[in-house]
Design a protein around this motif. Structure first.
Motif, PDB file in Angstrom:
ATOM      1  N   LYS A 130     -71.370 -76.930 -79.923  1.00 27.37           N
ATOM      2  CA  LYS A 130     -70.399 -77.271 -78.899  1.00 27.37           C
ATOM      3  C   LYS A 130     -69.887 -75.980 -78.281  1.00 27.37           C
ATOM      4  O   LYS A 130     -69.378 -75.096 -78.987  1.00 27.37           O
ATOM      5  N   LEU A 131     -70.009 -75.860 -76.978  1.00 23.37           N
ATOM      6  CA  LEU A 131     -69.666 -74.623 -76.298  1.00 23.37           C
ATOM      7  C   LEU A 131     -68.194 -74.583 -75.899  1.00 23.37           C
ATOM      8  O   LEU A 131     -67.580 -75.619 -75.630  1.00 23.37           O
ATOM      9  N   ARG A 132     -67.674 -73.382 -75.844  1.00 24.18           N
ATOM     10  CA  ARG A 132     -66.276 -73.178 -75.475  1.00 24.18           C
ATOM     11  C   ARG A 132     -66.097 -73.452 -73.974  1.00 24.18           C
ATOM     12  O   ARG A 132     -66.828 -72.906 -73.155  1.00 24.18           O
ATOM     13  N   PRO A 133     -65.125 -74.273 -73.606  1.00 27.60           N
ATOM     14  CA  PRO A 133     -64.932 -74.567 -72.177  1.00 27.60           C
ATOM     15  C   PRO A 133     -64.186 -73.434 -71.474  1.00 27.60           C
ATOM     16  O   PRO A 133     -63.542 -72.594 -72.093  1.00 27.60           O
ATOM     17  N   ASN A 134     -64.302 -73.430 -70.156  1.00 30.13           N
ATOM     18  CA  ASN A 134     -63.520 -72.537 -69.285  1.00 30.13           C
ATOM     19  C   ASN A 134     -63.782 -71.057 -69.568  1.00 30.13           C
ATOM     20  O   ASN A 134     -62.879 -70.227 -69.455  1.00 30.13           O
TER      21      ASN A 134
END
Length: 576
Positions: A520-524
């Motif tokens: 799961k990738l870090r948003p923003n």
């Protein structure tokens, strides 16, 4: 080179699986159709493995992979963007240390569009675009690299506005700069200067434990190193204790095995040969060289933690070879980049002085990289070694793997691909007012957390200039450390330690049999060019290294050694 909590780290790090099957891969993407433009999805994807979140408008998820793991020499089967913030890695075999490896800086992420624009003309080598706390400002070759704080960084901002990298090959020169206050920190002070630094109230010394190996390399495709008795004679004919006593600082040790003993299974099996010049000469005579032979000793004049005095050590080995074995060896000093390329490609006809510092603290990082079936460094790899390593790499429990690594270590001793000499103690020195200074056991000091007494600029001096700043295709510590200030991987190591923590991915969750990791990738998150970070950037960053036939599989040398030895390459040429 270990932090105090190293053993706690090892308890949670899992075994790396570096299994390389011995056949030609069959990949889904076609060379004529660049996968970056039109990714190809392997057929018959089960519904449960399809993206669970619909992609946003305009986002076309990339999927890359091989149709089958049969007749394929790699670990990774597929890399798929499931949505903008999810990437799934599907593996051919269990890999308990996927997360430990994925945290390494060689697998850092850059924008897909920048890779497409800058790889072919190699602009990417000197202009990385990352997501890290610093952004590259300028690189004056032969002088310095200047980084500026990235104010849009997603995490804690860097303490200083400016970071400067400089370099000097001589330890005395680095110390003089530190004493005069022109730099804030230096790497690898000379062993003789440790006590000088300790006694100076204006300076601080932070020591690294010896999580490394220095070895005397040979290549068995050249005569007379193709003869086992010759290699065994050299193993017995070098007084390794003399080298450590004369040229290494406190905290160093003679290597009983290739891997440091603090790493589980590193030192199981028999210790290395004792110094025995009489027996060594007998073996040389048996091999047909009663009067020795002529050869060369190659090295690069770069001070490293595993080899603090390369010129002096080369001269000592030259003298020992002549005195103990009547071998006449000419010393050849090479430029650093050329030396790394030639030695690791197995093209040096003679001895060479090289070493290794841990990238992640597991035996596979030492043994599988150097003695795996795909590595030509020591000549033709030995199946007696790499087949055992491939078995051990699949086992998550170190105790269960012990018998396999005992056999592997014994075979390394018996076959002598190289001579392990020393685990070298080293250190880092800073001005006394630097807060947050540390010595990383992995050699990846992180300068964003350091405050140089309130000054706006932190100046660091290391042993050598980086070769390039595209570290997917570099292996030298000077390049990797510079990259790590600018570029980030999916995961990272704790500052000054070895435990894995989230970075561009907030988590990478495995399935039950460790053959699939969903990240799961870090948003923003923003890149330094202002573009938004997403899953396609991850896929593209990995694929250009993974796919041997990708039109952008270029890099610096094109070897992509870490990717090749730790994951295997898709579409790689058949083994000869």
């Amino acid at each position: 080179m270990k932090a105090n909590k190293f053993f706690l780290v090892l308890a949670v790090l899992m075994v790396a699986s570096l299994v390389l099957a011995a056949c030609q891969p069959a990949a889904t993407p076609t060379p004529q159709q660049p996968p970056a433009q039109q990714p190809t999805t392997p057929p018959e994807q089960p519904p449960a493995e399809q993206p669970t979140t619909p992609p946003q408008a305009g986002f076309e998820p990339m999927v890359y992979g091989v149709e089958t793991c049969d007749n394929y020499n790699g670990i990774i089967k597929e890399i798929a963007a499931l949505d903008e913030l999810t990437v799934r890695f599907t593996l051919c075999v269990p890999d308990p240390a996927f997360e430990s490896k994925a945290a390494f800086s060689a697998f850092a992420i850059q924008p897909k569009e920048w890779i497409e624009a800058a790889m072919a003309n190699k602009q990417i080598l000197e202009k990385p675009i990352g997501t890290g706390p610093y952004v590259l400002d300028s690189w004056k070759r032969g002088d310095s690299i200047i980084f500026k704080r990235f104010d849009d960084y997603w995490g804690e901002k860097a303490k200083t506005q400016t970071l400067v990298f400089r370099w000097a090959s001589e330890g005395a020169a680095r110390l003089l700069e530190l004493q005069s206050g022109t730099v804030d920190g230096i790497d690898n002070p000379s062993p003789d200067d440790f006590e000088v630094i300790r006694s100076d109230p204006n300076l601080q010394l932070i020591e690294r434990e010896a999580l490394n190996i220095f070895y005397l390399g040979m290549t068995n495709t050249f005569e007379p190193f193709d003869k086992l008795e010759v290699r065994q004679a050299i193993a017995m004919g070098i007084d390794r204790q003399r080298i450590v006593d004369n040229f290494y600082p406190a905290g160093s040790s003679v290597a009983s095995h290739f891997t440091p003993c603090s790493i589980p299974n590193g030192c199981v099996g028999e210790d290395w040969y004792e110094f025995n010049p009489e027996k060594a000469r007998e073996l040389l005579a048996k091999a047909g060289f009663p009067n020795g032979f002529q050869t060369k000793i190659y090295y690069r004049d770069v001070f490293r933690g595993y080899l603090p005095e390369p010129g002096l050590v080369a001269t000592d080995i030259q003298a020992q070879l002549k005195q103990n074995l009547n071998i006449d060896a000419e010393i050849v000093v090479m430029e650093s980049g050329a030396f790394i390329d030639e030695s690791t490609s197995g093209r040096l006809n003679g001895f060479y002085l090289l070493g290794w510092g841990a990238d992640y603290p597991h035996i596979t990082n030492f043994l599988d990289f150097h003695f795996g079936r795909a590595n030509p460094q020591f000549g033709k790899p030995f199946p007696e070694i790499y087949e055992l390593l491939e078995q051990g790499a699949r086992i998550a429990d170190p105790e269960e793997a012990t018998p396999i690594y005992e056999q592997a270590n014994n075979k390394i001793k018996e076959l002598v691909p190289m001579v392990p000499i020393a685990h070298g103690g080293s250190g880092v020195a800073y001005r006394a007012d630097v807060v947050g200074g540390h010595a990383s056991p992995l050699g990846n000091e992180y300068f964003a957390v350091m405050d140089p007494g309130g000054r706006s600029t932190f100046v660091w001096m290391q042993n050598a200039e980086p070769i390039s700043l595209y570290c997917g295709d570099e292996t030298d510590g000077e390049s990797l450390r510079a990259c790590e200030q600018v570029l980030e991987s999916l995961l990272a190591y704790e500052v000054g330690g070895t435990q894995v923590k989230p970075a561009l991915a907030t988590e990478c969750t495995p399935n039950n049999d460790l053959t699939e990791y969903t990240c799961k990738l870090r948003p923003n998150v923003k890149f330094h060019d202002g573009s938004a970070f997403d899953a396609n950037d991850v896929v593209m960053s990995w694929v250009v290294a993974w796919d041997y036939k990708h039109p952008l599989h270029i890099g610096n040398t094109g070897a992509f050694e870490y990717f090749s030895y730790l994951w295997g390459l898709m579409n790689a040429p058949a083994e000869e």
